[in-house]
Design a protein around this motif. Structure first.
Motif, PDB file in Angstrom:
ATOM      1  N   TRP A   9       0.826  -1.213   0.000  1.00  0.00           N
ATOM      2  CA  TRP A   9       0.000   0.000   0.000  1.00  0.00           C
ATOM      3  C   TRP A   9       0.862   1.266   0.000  1.00  0.00           C
ATOM      4  CZ3 TRP A   9      -4.031  -1.452   4.363  1.00  0.00           C
ATOM      5  CH2 TRP A   9      -4.865  -2.470   3.870  1.00  0.00           C
ATOM      6  N   HIS A  10       1.968   1.246   0.737  1.00  0.00           N
ATOM      7  CA  HIS A  10       2.884   2.383   0.829  1.00  0.00           C
ATOM      8  C   HIS A  10       2.157   3.672   1.251  1.00  0.00           C
ATOM      9  CE1 HIS A  10       6.715   0.655  -0.667  1.00  0.00           C
ATOM     10  NE2 HIS A  10       5.898  -0.204  -1.266  1.00  0.00           N
ATOM     11  N   LEU A  11       1.356   3.552   2.291  1.00  0.00           N
ATOM     12  CA  LEU A  11       0.641   4.723   2.806  1.00  0.00           C
ATOM     13  C   LEU A  11       1.636   5.781   3.269  1.00  0.00           C
ATOM     14  CD1 LEU A  11      -2.117   2.924   4.932  1.00  0.00           C
ATOM     15  CD2 LEU A  11      -2.223   3.651   2.533  1.00  0.00           C
ATOM     16  N   ASP A  48       4.685  -3.900   3.455  1.00  0.00           N
ATOM     17  CA  ASP A  48       4.822  -2.517   2.994  1.00  0.00           C
ATOM     18  C   ASP A  48       3.493  -1.772   3.119  1.00  0.00           C
ATOM     19  OD1 ASP A  48       7.500  -2.746   2.608  1.00  0.00           O
ATOM     20  OD2 ASP A  48       7.466  -2.569   0.436  1.00  0.00           O
ATOM     21  N   ILE A  49       2.967  -1.811   4.324  1.00  0.00           N
ATOM     22  CA  ILE A  49       1.744  -1.079   4.636  1.00  0.00           C
ATOM     23  C   ILE A  49       2.023   0.418   4.503  1.00  0.00           C
ATOM     24  CG2 ILE A  49      -0.071  -0.723   6.332  1.00  0.00           C
ATOM     25  CD1 ILE A  49       0.384  -3.670   5.291  1.00  0.00           C
ATOM     26  N   PHE A  50       3.147   0.835   5.053  1.00  0.00           N
ATOM     27  CA  PHE A  50       3.558   2.235   5.003  1.00  0.00           C
ATOM     28  C   PHE A  50       4.750   2.397   4.074  1.00  0.00           C
ATOM     29  CE2 PHE A  50       1.608   1.750   9.263  1.00  0.00           C
ATOM     30  CZ  PHE A  50       0.607   2.707   9.158  1.00  0.00           C
ATOM     31  N   ASN A  51       5.001   3.638   3.692  1.00  0.00           N
ATOM     32  CA  ASN A  51       6.120   3.916   2.804  1.00  0.00           C
ATOM     33  C   ASN A  51       7.426   4.097   3.566  1.00  0.00           C
ATOM     34  OD1 ASN A  51       6.893   4.420  -0.044  1.00  0.00           O
ATOM     35  ND2 ASN A  51       7.511   6.431   0.752  1.00  0.00           N
ATOM     36  N   THR A  52       7.324   4.289   4.875  1.00  0.00           N
ATOM     37  CA  THR A  52       8.511   4.502   5.693  1.00  0.00           C
ATOM     38  C   THR A  52       8.291   3.902   7.068  1.00  0.00           C
ATOM     39  OG1 THR A  52       9.943   6.181   6.711  1.00  0.00           O
ATOM     40  CG2 THR A  52       7.639   6.784   6.352  1.00  0.00           C
ATOM     41  N   TRP A  53       9.393   3.590   7.746  1.00  0.00           N
ATOM     42  CA  TRP A  53       9.278   2.959   9.068  1.00  0.00           C
ATOM     43  C   TRP A  53       8.708   3.905  10.115  1.00  0.00           C
ATOM     44  CZ3 TRP A  53      11.852   4.887  13.335  1.00  0.00           C
ATOM     45  CH2 TRP A  53      12.849   5.832  13.087  1.00  0.00           C
ATOM     46  N   ASP A  87       8.399  -1.132   6.423  1.00  0.00           N
ATOM     47  CA  ASP A  87       7.708  -0.932   7.698  1.00  0.00           C
ATOM     48  C   ASP A  87       8.632  -1.134   8.892  1.00  0.00           C
ATOM     49  OD1 ASP A  87       5.071  -0.663   6.489  1.00  0.00           O
ATOM     50  OD2 ASP A  87       5.162  -2.830   6.127  1.00  0.00           O
ATOM     51  N   SER A  88       8.244  -0.551  10.008  1.00  0.00           N
ATOM     52  CA  SER A  88       8.795  -0.932  11.302  1.00  0.00           C
ATOM     53  C   SER A  88       7.882  -2.013  11.860  1.00  0.00           C
ATOM     54  CB  SER A  88       8.830   0.263  12.258  1.00  0.00           C
ATOM     55  OG  SER A  88       9.035  -0.174  13.594  1.00  0.00           O
ATOM     56  N   GLY A  89       8.387  -3.244  11.932  1.00  0.00           N
ATOM     57  CA  GLY A  89       7.556  -4.340  12.411  1.00  0.00           C
ATOM     58  C   GLY A  89       7.040  -4.113  13.815  1.00  0.00           C
ATOM     59  N   SER A  90       7.906  -3.629  14.703  1.00  0.00           N
ATOM     60  CA  SER A  90       7.498  -3.403  16.091  1.00  0.00           C
ATOM     61  C   SER A  90       6.471  -2.290  16.195  1.00  0.00           C
ATOM     62  CB  SER A  90       8.714  -3.082  16.962  1.00  0.00           C
ATOM     63  OG  SER A  90       9.410  -1.953  16.459  1.00  0.00           O
ATOM     64  N   ARG A  91       6.626  -1.249  15.389  1.00  0.00           N
ATOM     65  CA  ARG A  91       5.661  -0.148  15.405  1.00  0.00           C
ATOM     66  C   ARG A  91       4.310  -0.608  14.852  1.00  0.00           C
ATOM     67  NH1 ARG A  91       6.700   5.531  15.284  1.00  0.00           N
ATOM     68  NH2 ARG A  91       8.900   5.046  14.957  1.00  0.00           N
ATOM     69  N   LEU A  92       4.371  -1.442  13.803  1.00  0.00           N
ATOM     70  CA  LEU A  92       3.141  -1.897  13.173  1.00  0.00           C
ATOM     71  C   LEU A  92       2.300  -2.754  14.119  1.00  0.00           C
ATOM     72  CD1 LEU A  92       1.599  -1.858  10.434  1.00  0.00           C
ATOM     73  CD2 LEU A  92       2.773  -3.987   9.870  1.00  0.00           C
TER      74      LEU A  92
END
Length: 269
Positions: A9-11, A48-53, A87-92
């Motif tokens: 998605w690269h939000l 890759d939910i987000f575009n950055t960690w 993504d940051s796995g821990s943040r996600l």
């Protein structure tokens, strides 16, 4: 078992000083409609939910609203989300337990118990008794969790995937495996970063056997890798060279061992 497979998605992407929020919202409106029509047993989002960690507040808000919207349009659908290399796995998975209360499973990394043992069940999602999802987040090829003591780096990846598949009882129910990586022979069009975003490629055989459908993420071009392995691709173009159609995959599997019935559904830009 019926699933919908999407990824990348690269939000929060900022493209030449323009954010993509409106395009993502249009994508989610179409995905809500599709989920409401198909009522899949599971929706899998392969990284890759987000575009950055470290996504901005707007991107995080869009993610939460999207997941809640998907749940509202088909409350019985089990949603499984894994982290990607962006993504940051821990943040996600910081709110993993909260998400779990509404049938959403978020897997961003792994945990060992007090005896330093790795329980494969943390990656296994039971889809309402209809099948199984093996939810593997992004790991660098040289940093896959060790499941066999003293195993060399080259074999860790294959041993890890095989241990997960092997932990599922052969009850005849379909098995879907998620992975976020670049498979040898993939069409990398749209990835201009050399080693595909810093990742090395891996042989499909390194992902083991025993799954009925492999829901791949990371490569933005939708494509079939084998009779059982597919990239859904990104839902919107993320660069000027991604001048191809973008899809999500709708997949049905009758029982374990049978080939999946697959169709790609194109999203309107």
């Amino acid at each position: 078992m019926k699933i919908i497979h999407t990824s990348d998605w690269h939000l929060g992407q900022n493209f030449y000083n323009y954010d993509r929020d409106e395009e993502h919202q249009f994508f989610f409106a179409q995905l809500y409609e599709l989920v409401g029509q198909e009522h899949p047993d599971a929706l899998v989002v392969s990284g890759d939910i987000f575009n950055t960690w470290a996504p901005n507040v707007q991107a995080q808000k869009l993610f939460v609203e999207a997941v809640i919207g998907l749940h509202d349009h088909s409350p019985e659908t089990v949603i499984v989300i894994t982290s990607g290399n962006h993504d940051s796995g821990s943040r996600l998975e910081a709110m993993r337990k909260l998400w779990h209360r509404v049938g959403v499973h978020v897997v961003g990394g792994y945990r060992r118990d007090s005896d330093d043992e790795l329980d494969p069940k943390q990656f296994i999602v039971n889809v309402g008794g209809k099948g199984w999802v093996v939810a593997v987040p992004f790991f660098h090829p040289s940093n896959f969790p060790v499941v066999v003591p003293d195993s060399d780096t080259e074999n860790r990846q294959q041993l890890f995937f095989e241990s997960l598949i092997g932990s599922i009882a052969d009850d005849g129910k379909p098995v879907v495996m998620m992975a976020h990586l670049a498979v040898d022979g993939s069409n990398f069009r749209g990835h201009e970063e050399g080693l595909v975003g810093g990742q090395f490629t891996t042989q499909l055989s390194k992902l083991g056997e025993g799954y009925d459908y492999l829901a791949l993420g990371h490569i933005h071009m939708p494509q079939k890798i084998s009779e059982r392995a597919y990239y859904s691709g990104s839902p919107i173009p993320l660069s000027f060279t991604e001048d191809y159609d973008h899809y999500v995959n709708v997949v049905e599997i009758a029982r374990r061992g049978e080939k999946p019935m697959w169709k790609g559904l194109k999203f309107r830009p």
